[in-house]
Design an enzyme around this catalytic site. Structure first.
Site, PDB file in Angstrom:
ATOM      1  N   ASP A  36      19.143  48.812  -0.239  1.00 15.82           N
ATOM      2  CA  ASP A  36      20.360  49.293   1.208  1.00 15.82           C
ATOM      3  C   ASP A  36      20.750  48.133   1.532  1.00 15.82           C
ATOM      4  OD1 ASP A  36      20.768  51.837   2.855  1.00 15.82           O
ATOM      5  OD2 ASP A  36      19.714  50.509   3.948  1.00 15.82           O
ATOM      6  N   HIS A  42      19.571  57.988  -3.358  1.00 14.67           N
ATOM      7  CA  HIS A  42      19.990  56.769  -2.871  1.00 14.67           C
ATOM      8  C   HIS A  42      18.211  55.855  -2.553  1.00 14.67           C
ATOM      9  CE1 HIS A  42      20.968  53.945   0.111  1.00 14.67           C
ATOM     10  NE2 HIS A  42      20.349  53.409   1.674  1.00 14.67           N
TER      11      HIS A  42
END
Length: 329
Positions: free
Chosen positions: A107, A306
């Site tokens: 991320d 994610h």
């Protein structure tokens, strides 16, 4: 609040760095692998990787990025510029008595890892990127790009940029907000196709959590895990974490001399097929032959969202250790 017992050989330390102090957790001995987390996480996001990397013969170090956990939280958004985060990474390597390291990020941590490798190839001999592909500096000002996204809806990055606004949504119920945010971007709990996209808010007073799925936690996140994350953010608040978004225009100015620059070192990318970071940045992945000429492995995991190293720890650990073993030296 019950928290899972850490492995007996997990070592916690605090070192001095440009941030002030950085809290790190390390396991194993061997070549240094620095693990950089994203939003809204902590060193704990790498709990499944630390023992796997240690068992494979590496010194694995995960840390709380400035603004998070037990690391310092400098005041003001300028203290969260990418250049400062890169300086923290370099300081960590030096404080650990090493000359070089492999840096792996997820991320926002992927952006921090990539920029560290770009600016300090003498320190970071290889770079692993999870979820967010490398896109070289340059292009339009980020604020302008995000403001144009979504039409009558507001993109979450723009929502995060106004000081205090997102905090007012998150901080009254940190645990509930985190649970919803993690679920919204996990493969097994994300909203169904056609449901309102949780990356956007309604412009007329909407909140992100209005679009979070209700109900169960994603399979990778136990109640105890959620307690760990919530406990840190209940103590620190969210401003330090959100300041990373608020410094993006300053990064655009700082990194302008490196517009279009490739990362030459050996690189790894692992993305999730159901992650918006992978689909929205498909052009960045397609450009890897130019932007990451040293790329040695790229994988997109089917059915993965994610939170890739937590959703699919065994697979990610195998990919990481195989890639590390292939690196020169």
């Amino acid at each position: 609040m019950h928290q899972p017992a850490p492995p007996a050989d997990l070592r916690h330390r605090t070192i001095e760095a440009p941030a002030g102090r950085l809290h790190l957790v390390e396991q194993g001995a061997g070549p240094l692998v620095l693990l950089v987390h994203g939003f809204p996480e902590s060193w704990y996001s790498w709990r499944r990787q630390l023992p796997a990397l240690a068992a494979a013969g590496y010194r694995a170090v995960a840390f709380d990025v400035r603004g998070y956990g037990r690391s310092s939280k400098p005041a003001g958004t300028d203290a969260y510029r990418m250049l400062d985060l890169v300086a923290d990474n370099v300081a960590l390597v030096r404080a650990l008595g090493e000359e070089t390291a492999v840096v792996v990020g997820h991320d926002w941590g992927a952006n921090i890892a990539a920029t560290s490798a770009l600016l300090h190839p003498e320190v970071f001999r290889a770079v692993g990127l999870l979820s967010v592909p490398y896109a070289p500096p340059g292009g339009p000002r980020p604020t302008d790009v995000f403001a144009r996204m979504g039409g009558d809806q507001e993109f979450y990055v723009s929502y995060f940029k106004e000081p205090g606004r997102a905090e007012a949504e998150m901080e009254p119920d940190v645990r509930g907000w985190l649970a919803g945010f993690y679920a919204a971007m996990s493969a097994d709990t994300m909203p169904a196709d056609g449901a309102p996209d949780p990356h956007f808010v309604d412009r007329d007073g909407g909140r992100l959590r209005d679009r979070f799925p209700d109900g169960r936690l994603p399979a990778w996140l136990t109640e105890d895990d959620l307690d760990v994350y919530a406990g840190e953010f209940e103590r620190t608040g969210l401003t330090g974490a959100l300041n990373r978004y608020r410094a993006m225009d300053r990064d655009w100015e700082d990194l302008a001399p490196h517009a279009g620059a490739p990362i030459e070192q050996p690189a790894l990318f692992v993305g999730g097929a159901l992650d918006a970071s992978t689909t929205w940045m498909a052009e960045a992945i397609d450009a890897f032959p130019v932007t990451l000429p040293g790329l040695t492995a790229a994988h997109v995991l089917d059915g993965c969202g994610h939170w890739i190293q937590q959703e699919r720890p065994d697979e990610v650990n195998h990919l990481l250790t195989s890639w590390l073993a292939s690196l020169p030296g």
